[in-house]
Design an enzyme around this catalytic site. Structure first.
Site: not given
Length: 729
Positions: A184, A201, A262, A326, A353, A414, A651, A654, A691
């Site tokens: 990304t 990750a 990552t 994180d 972060k 970011w 789920c 997203c 999906m």
């Protein structure tokens, strides 16, 4: 266990790693063959993602300035035809704007008019959307000598002819497509290579390891790869630095997971030292200790510099040893010349972060400063002698939930910050928010695993925080009143634009940009016109006086803005441009109803402004589909509860229920989708739309439970809707 050193001096690193790691003669700017690759400050063109090789997001243009910026208005826009997250900053070279959208689609536009010259589709299989932790975003393209470079969502590098839009070469950068890798971030260019990392990750069970890789800029041939964490125990080390890293893991590495790290953003290249500086992501899973001791777990949550020619490490600094919160260190870097102890020094800066603003010597990695730029309670400071954070008891959530600052979203993520060499200030889009972190396996709720968080979870204590509603799934959580006592009078979730002085290490001015819920506000641009630009989640573009922070102008666009603006000049006219669209990590949350962008379609647009321009045309009004009568289906409370657990686990990363979001609201499904629900989830019937099939993650019984829960949610929504309609009549 003996503590690892936090920064390996350059000469020591070369001696330890052998003769092959000795640096060549440092490159001077004049030695770099392409003058755009070493542009000290962006001017009429914006040739690099951050404007220049230093990554400042600063422009020397001043036609638009503090005296006339109030006259800024709409010049032109381009509708990209999609409705997801937009995180790229466009480039402008020779009067052409190049930028990327979702999946890694690339657009070339006339920078004066917005006319589309060509569009490049990387042809990504829709199943890759499942591998994207935080939407199918892309953070930008690179340009060199008539070629545009982009990394598509599936990890392929594309070299595209800048005039025709046709691919010159394509290289697959992923080492194992069975693992949930995605790309990304924006690619970077060295003098002869294209370099990219990857994401993933937080997906699955921590079954991938991070790396960056370099490819020949002319041919796309593979050159080298640097892994950020060691291989499974007993496996050979791909390069010598991994032997050093392996000693820091203790018994945490059992071979069942590959432990993350990552490099999903923040790659930077310095042509003076010919080195790549990059940050690494969190370890995975978060709670890993096998012996009750927090080990360093190198090179997770670290800043690393490697030789651009061979990928061998020059130095490293670990920002968060033994990361369990994180706290990625992949936020974008800025190179600058700053006075340190009265002497000028070439440094690299990062608003990390974890809430600390780091300044390191660019050549050696020596830690020069580490100061909180936002509220921090996981550590009480950083020991400059050892480089280690002084971790507090508040950071330990293994046995009971703790409200930890910053949240998993970070004190800064970011969204690009900007450094103005004119004011000497760094403008940081800060996130002043904590999260209630908990160990789901120990807290007594029904859920023990959550996709994207493993066995942990971080819950924002925002305006929607409801411990009672969350108790069944997550177990007992602290009351909001108890959390508020730590910060009386301050909203527990807010975003703030801060002007930070990196020399005196303090905030000079600030503006709260959203409160109560995360607004997902945008990155920052500063200019020689004494201006600072930032877009907000409510659809507004704000312009401030760079020295004082006084607001000069607000432009309502009707489109959510997360990306950082840029500026350029064509035919004697200075323009300001920004991409708009809600998504990214916001895919997990509904669009804030308080946002002006809530009323409009989440149109992905490139918005361009100039002096004397007019009002921005708003996108079409948002059409929220009504709740339809649910299908006749009787389910036991136990089945519905199990479906809620499985939906939350698999789920909810997203899909948002009950409110407009980026992806479809599954509590408002039409009859035809209900009829094919199993085929969608288990067989990938809608894979071309993003999906992917989930038959390797959930069983048929799981899917039936999820469907029962969604039907129950639709039933409740339909009843409430009908009652409201009756009441209105």
């Amino acid at each position: 266990m003996k503590r690892m050193r936090q920064a390996v001096p350059l000469l020591l690193a070369c001696a330890a790693l052998g003769a092959s790691a000795v640096l060549p003669r440092p490159q001077a700017y004049a030695d770099v063959p392409n003058d755009r690759a070493a542009a000290p400050v962006a001017g009429a063109e914006w040739p690099l993602t951050g404007g220049d090789t230093a990554g400042t997001w600063f422009s020397s243009l001043a036609d638009i300035n503090e005296t006339n910026a109030a006259d800024l208005g709409f010049a032109w826009s381009y509708d990209m035809g999609t409705e997801r997250g937009q995180e790229a900053t466009p480039l402008v070279v020779d009067g052409v704007m190049y930028t990327s959208g979702i999946w890694g689609n690339v657009y070339a536009l006339n920078a004066a008019s917005g006319e589309l010259l060509w569009q490049y589709d990387p042809q990504v299989d829709g199943q890759w959307g499942r591998n994207a932790c935080c939407d199918v975003v892309n953070r930008g393209v690179a340009y060199r000598d008539g070629v545009v470079f982009v990394a598509s969502e599936d990890g392929r590098l594309h070299a595209i002819d800048a005039k025709t839009g046709q691919a010159r070469w394509i290289a697959d950068t992923i080492v194992n497509h069975k693992q949930p890798y995605a790309s990304t971030g924006a690619v970077i260019l060295t003098k002869d290579s294209v370099v990219i990392g990857n994401a993933g990750a937080d997906i699955g069970d921590g079954d991938l390891r991070g790396y960056i890789s370099a490819w020949d800029i002319r041919t796309g041939a593979f050159k080298w790869r640097f892994f950020t964490v060691p291989p499974a125990p007993g496996q050979p080390f791909e390069h010598p630095e991994l032997e050093l890293a392996a000693k820091s893991w203790g018994p945490n590495r059992d071979g069942r997971t590959q432990n993350g790290g990552t490099v999903w953003d923040g790659l930077s290249y310095d042509p003076v030292t010919d080195q790549i500086v990059f940050g690494t992501g969190n370890a995975s899973p978060y709670l890993r200790s096998a012996d009750g001791v927090r080990h360093d777990d190198l090179f997770n949550a670290s800043i690393i510099a490697v030789n651009a020619q061979n990928g061998r490490m020059n130095w490293y600094y670990q920002t968060t040893p033994g990361d369990e919160w994180d706290y990625d260190a992949v936020q974008k870097f800025v190179f600058a010349n700053l006075p340190v102890d009265g002497q000028p020094r070439r440094v690299v800066m990062q608003a990390c972060k974890n809430g600390f603003f780091y300044t390191l010597d660019l050549k050696t990695g020596k830690l020069l400063a580490a100061d909180p730029f936002t509220y921090v309670n996981w550590a009480k400071g950083v020991d400059l002698a050892t480089g280690r954070p002084l971790v507090t008891a508040q950071a330990d959530y293994a046995r009971e939930p703790k409200n930890v600052y910053p949240s998993w979203a970070g004190g800064h993520t970011w969204n690009p910050m900007s450094f103005s060499p004119q004011t000497g200030l760094v403008y940081i889009p800060a996130i002043d928010a904590g999260n209630v972190l908990l160990n789901m396996k120990a807290n007594g709720g029904s859920l023990t695993h959550l996709e994207g968080f493993f066995s942990s979870d971080g819950i924002f204590p925002d305006d929607l925080y409801d411990p009672a509603a969350l108790k069944r799934v997550f177990g007992p959580l602290p009351a909001k009143d108890a959390l508020q006592k730590e910060r009386p009078g301050v909203k527990l979730v807010r975003e703030v634009l801060r002007a930070w002085d990196p020399v005196v290490k303090k905030v000079v001015w600030e503006h709260v940009t959203s409160q109560g819920v995360r607004g997902y506000d945008g990155g920052v641009l500063s200019t020689a016109g004494n201006l600072v630009f930032q877009g907000r989640g409510d659809g507004s573009l704000w312009i401030y006086n760079a020295r004082t922070g006084a607001p000069i102008k607000t432009i309502q666009t009707g489109s959510h803005i997360m990306a950082a603006p840029m500026t350029y000049k064509v035919n004697g006219v200075q323009y300001v441009a920004v991409q708009a669209g809600y998504g990214g990590s916001g895919i997990t949350f509904p669009i804030p109803p308080s946002s002006a962008a809530y009323a409009h379609r989440n149109a992905n647009r490139i918005l361009v402004f100039k002096l004397g321009g007019g009002a921005v045309p708003a996108p079409d009004k948002r059409e929220v589909p009504p709740y339809l009568p649910p299908p006749p289906f009787k389910a036991t409370p136990a089945l519905i509860a199990r479906g809620e657990d499985k939906f939350t686990e698999n789920c909810s990363r997203c899909h948002v229920l009950g409110s407009p979001g980026v992806t479809p609201d599954l509590s408002r499904l039409p009859p035809e989708v209900h009829a094919m629900f199993n085929d969608i989830v288990l067989k990938g019937a809608l894979a071309p739309m993003g999906m992917a099939r989930f038959d390797d993650v959930v069983t048929k019984a799981d899917v039936e439970a999820i469907h029962a829960y969604l039907i129950d949610q639709q039933r409740q929504g339909y009843r409430a809707q009908q009652s409201a309609r009756k009441a209105s009549h």
